[in-house]
Design a protein around this motif. Structure first.
Motif, mmCIF file in Angstrom:
data_model
loop_
_atom_site.group_PDB
_atom_site.id
_atom_site.type_symbol
_atom_site.label_atom_id
_atom_site.label_comp_id
_atom_site.label_asym_id
_atom_site.label_seq_id
_atom_site.Cartn_x
_atom_site.Cartn_y
_atom_site.Cartn_z
ATOM 1 N N TYR A 250 0.863 -1.181 0.000
ATOM 2 C CA TYR A 250 0.000 0.000 0.000
ATOM 3 C C TYR A 250 0.895 1.225 0.000
ATOM 4 O O TYR A 250 1.872 1.290 0.749
ATOM 5 C CB TYR A 250 -0.879 -0.009 1.249
ATOM 6 C CG TYR A 250 -1.561 1.307 1.508
ATOM 7 C CD1 TYR A 250 -2.752 1.629 0.866
ATOM 8 C CD2 TYR A 250 -1.025 2.231 2.389
ATOM 9 C CE1 TYR A 250 -3.382 2.837 1.091
ATOM 10 C CE2 TYR A 250 -1.641 3.442 2.625
ATOM 11 C CZ TYR A 250 -2.824 3.738 1.975
ATOM 12 O OH TYR A 250 -3.441 4.939 2.202
ATOM 13 N N VAL A 251 0.580 2.200 -0.840
ATOM 14 C CA VAL A 251 1.328 3.450 -0.875
ATOM 15 C C VAL A 251 0.322 4.578 -0.676
ATOM 16 O O VAL A 251 -0.582 4.770 -1.488
ATOM 17 C CB VAL A 251 2.070 3.635 -2.220
ATOM 18 C CG1 VAL A 251 2.933 4.886 -2.178
ATOM 19 C CG2 VAL A 251 2.911 2.414 -2.547
ATOM 20 N N ARG B 49 -8.013 -7.589 1.139
ATOM 21 C CA ARG B 49 -9.316 -6.949 0.996
ATOM 22 C C ARG B 49 -10.378 -7.840 1.631
ATOM 23 O O ARG B 49 -10.435 -9.040 1.375
ATOM 24 C CB ARG B 49 -9.610 -6.762 -0.484
ATOM 25 C CG ARG B 49 -10.823 -5.960 -0.762
ATOM 26 C CD ARG B 49 -10.902 -5.707 -2.232
ATOM 27 N NE ARG B 49 -12.046 -4.873 -2.515
ATOM 28 C CZ ARG B 49 -12.357 -4.431 -3.701
ATOM 29 N NH1 ARG B 49 -11.599 -4.756 -4.722
ATOM 30 N NH2 ARG B 49 -13.402 -3.679 -3.893
ATOM 31 N N GLU B 50 -11.219 -7.243 2.448
ATOM 32 C CA GLU B 50 -12.276 -8.010 3.094
ATOM 33 C C GLU B 50 -13.442 -8.169 2.134
ATOM 34 O O GLU B 50 -13.844 -7.223 1.474
ATOM 35 C CB GLU B 50 -12.751 -7.295 4.359
ATOM 36 C CG GLU B 50 -11.696 -7.209 5.428
ATOM 37 C CD GLU B 50 -12.190 -6.469 6.648
ATOM 38 O OE1 GLU B 50 -13.415 -6.319 6.801
ATOM 39 O OE2 GLU B 50 -11.346 -6.047 7.435
#
Length: 102
Positions: free
Chosen positions: A4-5, A80-81
């Motif tokens: 993640y950025v 990701r959920e």
């Protein structure tokens, strides 16, 4: 490993982001997330690297690094959920019961 950025400049391109990560290893993919209505960048994205050790080195080297005037945040992306989407519903009675008028 997917990274993640966050806190990216709205002016950064996918090519420019890729160039920040390439010195630390092979970059498999880059995605800058955009608003679905305006198509403008939302200030975050994801970089996928094939090698976990290289990805960890990239996190260590790039987290808090200033890129285009902003200190980016880099960490391992969380999975990701399922079903975790934004939106909100409209609620209310869906059964057609609008109250008795008689």
């Amino acid at each position: 490993m997917k990274l993640y950025v966050g806190n990216m400049s709205f002016d950064i391109t996918e090519d420019a982001l890729r160039k920040e990560f390439e010195p630390h290893g092979e970059v498999a993919s880059v995605a800058i997330i955009t608003d679905k209505f305006t198509s403008r960048p939302r200030g975050f994205g994801f970089v996928e690297m094939n090698d976990d050790e290289q990805a960890k080195a990239a996190i260590k080297a790039l987290n808090e690094k200033e890129v285009l005037g902003r200190k980016i945040k880099v960490n391992e992306a969380r999975p990701r959920e399922e079903g975790a989407r934004g939106g909100g519903g409209r609620g209310g009675d869906r059964g057609g019961n609008r109250g008795n008028r008689w």
